[in-house]
Design an enzyme around this catalytic site. Structure first.
Site, PDB file in Angstrom:
ATOM      1  N   GLU A   1       0.810  -1.220   0.000  1.00  0.00           N
ATOM      2  CA  GLU A   1       0.000   0.000   0.000  1.00  0.00           C
ATOM      3  C   GLU A   1       0.847   1.277   0.000  1.00  0.00           C
ATOM      4  O   GLU A   1       0.422   2.299  -0.531  1.00  0.00           O
ATOM      5  CB  GLU A   1      -0.947   0.007   1.210  1.00  0.00           C
ATOM      6  CG  GLU A   1      -2.041  -1.037   1.143  1.00  0.00           C
ATOM      7  CD  GLU A   1      -1.671  -2.357   1.801  1.00  0.00           C
ATOM      8  OE1 GLU A   1      -2.542  -3.248   1.900  1.00  0.00           O
ATOM      9  OE2 GLU A   1      -0.492  -2.501   2.211  1.00  0.00           O
TER      10      GLU A   1
ATOM     11  N   PHE B   1     -11.990  -6.622  13.491  1.00  0.00           N
ATOM     12  CA  PHE B   1     -10.881  -7.073  12.661  1.00  0.00           C
ATOM     13  C   PHE B   1     -10.489  -5.988  11.653  1.00  0.00           C
ATOM     14  O   PHE B   1     -11.326  -5.451  10.955  1.00  0.00           O
ATOM     15  CB  PHE B   1     -11.275  -8.360  11.919  1.00  0.00           C
ATOM     16  CG  PHE B   1     -10.215  -8.868  10.983  1.00  0.00           C
ATOM     17  CD1 PHE B   1      -8.990  -9.312  11.476  1.00  0.00           C
ATOM     18  CD2 PHE B   1     -10.434  -8.888   9.619  1.00  0.00           C
ATOM     19  CE1 PHE B   1      -8.020  -9.783  10.613  1.00  0.00           C
ATOM     20  CE2 PHE B   1      -9.456  -9.349   8.744  1.00  0.00           C
ATOM     21  CZ  PHE B   1      -8.246  -9.799   9.244  1.00  0.00           C
ATOM     22  N   GLN B   2      -9.224  -5.667  11.612  1.00  0.00           N
ATOM     23  CA  GLN B   2      -8.645  -4.646  10.724  1.00  0.00           C
ATOM     24  C   GLN B   2      -9.303  -3.269  10.910  1.00  0.00           C
ATOM     25  O   GLN B   2      -9.444  -2.504   9.965  1.00  0.00           O
ATOM     26  CB  GLN B   2      -8.706  -5.080   9.254  1.00  0.00           C
ATOM     27  CG  GLN B   2      -7.752  -6.245   8.965  1.00  0.00           C
ATOM     28  CD  GLN B   2      -7.597  -6.542   7.477  1.00  0.00           C
ATOM     29  OE1 GLN B   2      -8.491  -6.290   6.686  1.00  0.00           O
ATOM     30  NE2 GLN B   2      -6.452  -7.097   7.117  1.00  0.00           N
TER      31      GLN B   2
ATOM     32  N   LYS C   1     -17.624  -0.093   5.373  1.00  0.00           N
ATOM     33  CA  LYS C   1     -17.980  -1.143   4.420  1.00  0.00           C
ATOM     34  C   LYS C   1     -19.481  -1.227   4.158  1.00  0.00           C
ATOM     35  O   LYS C   1     -19.916  -1.445   3.023  1.00  0.00           O
ATOM     36  CB  LYS C   1     -17.471  -2.496   4.939  1.00  0.00           C
ATOM     37  CG  LYS C   1     -17.758  -3.660   3.992  1.00  0.00           C
ATOM     38  CD  LYS C   1     -17.156  -4.960   4.488  1.00  0.00           C
ATOM     39  CE  LYS C   1     -17.406  -6.092   3.489  1.00  0.00           C
ATOM     40  NZ  LYS C   1     -16.763  -7.362   3.939  1.00  0.00           N
TER      41      LYS C   1
ATOM     42  N   MET D   1      24.533   8.348   2.876  1.00  0.00           N
ATOM     43  CA  MET D   1      24.488   9.635   3.570  1.00  0.00           C
ATOM     44  C   MET D   1      24.791   9.460   5.057  1.00  0.00           C
ATOM     45  O   MET D   1      25.466  10.298   5.674  1.00  0.00           O
ATOM     46  CB  MET D   1      23.132  10.309   3.372  1.00  0.00           C
ATOM     47  CG  MET D   1      23.095  11.750   3.845  1.00  0.00           C
ATOM     48  SD  MET D   1      24.246  12.831   2.955  1.00  0.00           S
ATOM     49  CE  MET D   1      23.280  13.257   1.508  1.00  0.00           C
TER      50      MET D   1
END
Length: 606
Positions: A68, A130-131, A180, A501
């Site tokens: 993602e 959940f999630q 949802k 760096m």
């Protein structure tokens, strides 16, 4: 910033009579179509799954990423290259937290982006479902605005407002969180009579793009009185589509121009008035011109700490004109003598009008200043020591050859670190919107996904991602996306076997105590890895082979290409201003430092 033109397709009604009924998922996709979206970068999952079903019948292109974070950076790259808002879409929970980095990156670099996240059903919010995570709470400080939509019929309004906010005023990322249940085709409550909103309901949001005429007059008066002026140009000029009027303003006044890391390409590097990049790793002339200026005309720049160094010692004798569309930037770091709030392109147009009407009458002759600046350019140019026989490639050389052997309008994306600084220094940017990098947040792993987004938006342009080996290992999996989606970017991997760096800082400021920075030239095998992801891959170790391999890479346009340049491990980026130090303490290349030290000693001894 002017809102990019958008085409508005006609909704296809499924009924002959009466209002058209859509569910929330269908409405979301319809809304994106009507906003002129061409491509979405995303990754499906449970909470956002109902929205993925109507994509099947939509003209929208969906690019399936491998992580993602890649979706967010691709949306950023698309926005940088095209000027249109980038769009990413992911599910809830860990997917939403994975786009936090791109959102923060877009916020700091003022990138127009709309991020759609799935959320658990309304009834489950707050139950640790959940999630589930508090996406709007987590992202409140790193988005320009965010929405939690609670009714299906509010989706079109939220999408319209999200795009409006993202692309007007100071651009930035906007997040729309969608539970949802309101997009679920199996939920009767997710259906409503479709209507595309024609008005915005955004109380308090009224970005002002028109500068106050009195501030323009005051700015022109300072310009006319200056003897050592510098145009200090930031990324806001590009966001405002102001490159052409900047050129006119500079040529009319003869004022030298410095372009920050976010503004590379806003003013042509080949122009005699261009001094290049200021800041921690800017060139000596740009840094010193700012320090000795009596007037800084800051256009769409925010006095970032990487430019100012020690703020109290920054441009100590300079008066400040600060043009910025965001009034919060005025006085945040340096108090301006003349603040100009508004779109930088419009401000420059008004300045040019007033200057043409006689605003430069009586202006001091700035020829001595131009001559002094020219002297610095001749004495302290960017330089490096070429490879000795048998040595590996100098990264500066590889970038110079990439520059000279690629089309002039090549889009260059970079990761973050030494290779980023060398790319900004040694590539010649004569076109706007050809340099894409992570400036404010400094996000390692930005380059490859951003290049994919840029190429998706500008498919006819050559896109090179200049990456470091540390950066490459963070997001290289998105080359699978590039291969599968047939987005043929090219990657120049500067493999110096170190977190370069960090190694440089440890070498210079920690008495060469190198701690946890070694990566290895050989582990992993980048050629095999790239080939496994569907790319054509080359390895170059001899400087004499660089041109041949770059030519081969540029000739391949049907697949992604990765060129691994085995680079010298101990090379440092110069010039360099020590962290927290004054710009007057800039360190130049070791071959030039004795001359600079002698000059400083002579001045100090007077």
């Amino acid at each position: 910033m002017s809102t990019p033109e958008r085409t508005t397709p006609e909704p296809q009604s499924s009924r002959q009579q009466g209002p058209e009924q859509l569910n929330g998922g269908e409405a979301l996709i319809r809304s994106l179509e009507l906003e002129g979206v061409e491509v979405i970068f995303g990754y499906p999952g449970g909470a956002i799954l109902p929205v993925y079903d109507p994509i099947i019948g939509s003209p929208l292109r969906h690019v399936l990423v491998r992580h993602e974070q890649g979706a967010g950076h691709m949306a950023e790259g698309y926005a940088h290259a095209t000027g249109k808002p980038g769009v990413c879409m992911v599910t809830s929970g860990p997917a939403a937290t994975n786009v936090v980095t791109p959102l923060a990156d877009a916020m700091l670099d003022s990138v127009p982006m709309v991020c759609i996240t799935g959320q658990v059903a309304l009834a489950a919010i707050g139950t640790d479902a959940f999630q589930e995570c508090d996406t709007t709470g987590i992202t409140r400080s790193i988005t320009k605005h965010n929405f939690l939509v609670t009714r299906a019929e509010d989706i079109p309004q939220a999408i319209r407002e999200a795009f409006h906010i993202a692309t007007t005023g100071r651009p930035g990322p906007v997040l729309v969180d969608i539970p949802k249940n309101i997009v679920d085709a199996n939920n009767p409550d997710a259906y409503f009579d479709w209507e595309w909103p024609t008005e915005f309901d955004l109380p308090g949001y009224k970005p002002n793009t028109e500068p106050d005429p009195e501030s323009i007059t005051a700015a022109v008066e300072l310009i006319a009185a200056a003897e050592r002026p510098v145009l200090y140009v930031g990324g806001g000029v590009l966001k405002a589509r102001g490159a052409q009027i900047l050129l006119e303003l500079a040529e009319m006044t003869g004022i030298p121009v410095v372009t920050t890391l976010m503004a590379r390409g806003a003013f042509p590097d080949s122009h005699e008035l261009c001094l290049g990049m200021p800041g921690m790793h800017g060139n000596y002339t740009a840094i010193t011109a700012i320090q000795q200026a009596d007037l800084l005309i800051a256009m769409g720049s925010r006095f970032d700490d990487r430019v100012t160094g020690k703020v109290g010692a920054f441009a100590p004798d300079a008066k400040i004109i600060h043009v910025d569309i965001d009034p919060a930037e005025h006085g945040k770091v340096r108090m301006p003598d003349v603040p100009v709030q508004g779109d930088s392109r419009i401000a420059m147009e008004l300045m040019v009008e007033e200057l043409k009407a006689g605003g430069l009458d009586g202006q001091p002759d700035i020829t001595p200043w131009r001559q002094q600046v020219s002297g610095w350019q001749e004495k302290y140019p960017l330089t490096y020591q070429p490879s000795e026989p048998g040595e590996l490639i100098k990264p500066q050389y590889a970038i110079e050859r990439l520059r000279d052997l690629s089309p002039d309008d090549t889009i260059v994306c970079s990761g973050v670190g030494q290779h980023q600084m060398w790319a900004s220094q040694y590539w010649k940017f004569d076109y706007p919107y050809t340099w894409i990098n992570s400036g404010g947040l400094g996000t390692m792993g930005f380059s490859i996904p951003a290049a994919i987004g840029a190429k998706a938006g500008m498919p006819d342009r050559t896109v090179w991602a200049i990456d470091g080996d540390g950066n490459f290992q963070m997001t290289a999996q998105e080359l699978v996306t590039a291969s599968v989606e047939k987005i043929p970017i090219k990657v120049a991997l500067m493999n110096n076997a170190y977190l370069g760096m960090v190694r440089q800082w440890q070498s210079l400021f920690y008495e060469e105590r190198l701690s946890e920075v070694y990566l290895s030239h050989d582990m992993p095998d980048y050629v095999k890895w790239a080939e496994a992801m569907g790319c054509v891959a080359f390895r170059v170790e001899d400087p004499d082979e660089v041109d041949e391999v770059i030519a081969k890479a540029n000739a391949i346009n049907d697949r992604p290409v990765v060129v691994e340049f085995r680079c010298h491990s101990a090379e440092n980026v110069y010039p360099m201003v020590p962290a927290g130090g004054s710009n007057d303490e800039v360190i130049v290349d070791p071959s030039q430092q004795p001359s600079l030290d002698a000059e400083r000693a002579a001045v100090g001894g007077k």
